[in-house]
Design a protein around this motif. Structure first.
Motif, PDB file in Angstrom:
ATOM      1  N   ARG A  68      -6.166 -35.903  14.840  1.00  0.00           N
ATOM      2  CA  ARG A  68      -6.724 -37.054  14.923  1.00  0.00           C
ATOM      3  C   ARG A  68      -6.774 -37.700  14.211  1.00  0.00           C
ATOM      4  O   ARG A  68      -7.581 -38.515  14.377  1.00  0.00           O
ATOM      5  N   ASN A  72      -6.834 -39.842  19.362  1.00  0.00           N
ATOM      6  CA  ASN A  72      -7.795 -39.639  20.268  1.00  0.00           C
ATOM      7  C   ASN A  72      -7.202 -38.566  21.446  1.00  0.00           C
ATOM      8  O   ASN A  72      -8.190 -38.784  22.331  1.00  0.00           O
ATOM      9  N   PRO A  74      -6.913 -35.685  24.533  1.00  0.00           N
ATOM     10  CA  PRO A  74      -7.041 -34.698  24.708  1.00  0.00           C
ATOM     11  C   PRO A  74      -6.716 -33.418  24.228  1.00  0.00           C
ATOM     12  O   PRO A  74      -5.700 -33.159  24.064  1.00  0.00           O
ATOM     13  N   ASP A  96     -11.646 -31.204  22.838  1.00  0.00           N
ATOM     14  CA  ASP A  96     -12.843 -31.540  23.928  1.00  0.00           C
ATOM     15  C   ASP A  96     -12.533 -30.583  24.576  1.00  0.00           C
ATOM     16  O   ASP A  96     -14.134 -30.400  25.111  1.00  0.00           O
ATOM     17  N   ASP A  97     -12.832 -29.128  24.295  1.00  0.00           N
ATOM     18  CA  ASP A  97     -12.669 -27.611  25.444  1.00  0.00           C
ATOM     19  C   ASP A  97     -11.741 -26.847  24.689  1.00  0.00           C
ATOM     20  O   ASP A  97     -11.363 -26.574  23.548  1.00  0.00           O
ATOM     21  N   VAL A 115     -10.766 -32.849  32.333  1.00  0.00           N
ATOM     22  CA  VAL A 115     -10.595 -34.098  30.762  1.00  0.00           C
ATOM     23  C   VAL A 115      -9.832 -34.786  30.811  1.00  0.00           C
ATOM     24  O   VAL A 115      -9.669 -36.203  30.695  1.00  0.00           O
ATOM     25  N   VAL A 119     -11.141 -39.167  30.445  1.00  0.00           N
ATOM     26  CA  VAL A 119     -10.402 -39.965  30.047  1.00  0.00           C
ATOM     27  C   VAL A 119      -8.790 -41.029  30.496  1.00  0.00           C
ATOM     28  O   VAL A 119      -9.366 -41.923  29.806  1.00  0.00           O
TER      29      VAL A 119
END
Length: 230
Positions: A68, A72, A74, A96-97, A115, A119
């Motif tokens: 990160r 950014n 996923p 994200d998940d 996702v 995105v």
């Protein structure tokens, strides 16, 4: 199709995931060096990361935070740890998940499709196509550049210039090529006009803490060096 990086130290699970992804048209890259996953990520130029929690050296939460700092992109966790706290930690560290093992591959594929659609595809913000290189994101239909969670909006010419350079990252792009891209004319545009636009773009990139990335190659053109990924 999207390029997916698999961060899983169980070779059997890794191979099963990799074969499944490739069967459905994805490109899959499995990490082998778990001592520096961030470096592996930067080299892979991935569009999505599948991350286990229990890993050698450092856990997946650590590597999620580390990725990160440059991207950014996923990140979906896949782990046998199924407590609410583990899932909360994953989200708080930038995921994200989260999918718990054992899982069905239909679910995994659905999560990936969801996702990536959000995105990169039809559900992306303002339906903007996103082009990403080593953690630098260009939102094509918005003239927006994003790096390390900072965004700037460029002028149309600045964005076209950056887009051309970044699609040829680490390669020299001739002045003639850039003039044709920006003005469709190499004969009647003042050569200084390109230099002025390069200078403006350099200053804009400094606003998101990217400095000295555009090199002038005298007599040849310009080169964008991905020094932000170091």
């Amino acid at each position: 199709m999207y390029n997916i990086m698999i961060v899983e130290d169980d070779k059997k699970i890794t191979e099963l995931i990799k074969r499944t992804l490739e069967r459905y048209g994805y490109k899959a890259y499995a990490v082998e060096d778990f001592s520096n996953i961030k470096e592996e990520f930067i080299k892979s130029n991935s569009d999505l990361v599948l991350m286990d929690v229990n890993l050698p050296f450092y856990d997946g939460f650590y590597w999620c935070r580390d990725i990160r700092t440059v991207s950014n992109i996923p990140i979906i966790f896949i782990s046998a740890r199924n407590s609410d706290m583990d899932q909360v930690m994953a989200i708080e560290n930038g995921a994200d998940d989260y999918i718990t093992k054992p899982f069905s591959y239909d679910l995994l594929l659905a999560k990936i499709k969801g996702v990536t659609r959000r995105v990169y595809g039809s559900y992306a913000e303002n339906s903007s196509e996103v082009y990403e290189v080593r953690g630098l994101f260009l939102h094509i239909n918005q003239n927006i550049v994003e790096f390390n969670r900072k965004r700037i909006e460029l002028s149309k010419k600045e964005f076209q210039l950056l887009y051309t350079l970044i699609r040829n990252v680490d390669k020299i792009v001739s002045r003639e090529t850039l003039l044709e891209v920006l003005w469709n004319d190499t004969d009647f545009v003042d050569d200084n006009t390109l230099s002025v636009n390069i200078t403006r773009l350099r200053k804009r990139l400094e606003d998101i803490e990217i400095k000295d990335a555009i090199e002038t190659k005298r007599g040849q053109g310009y080169r964008l060096v991905a020094n932000w990924s170091r």
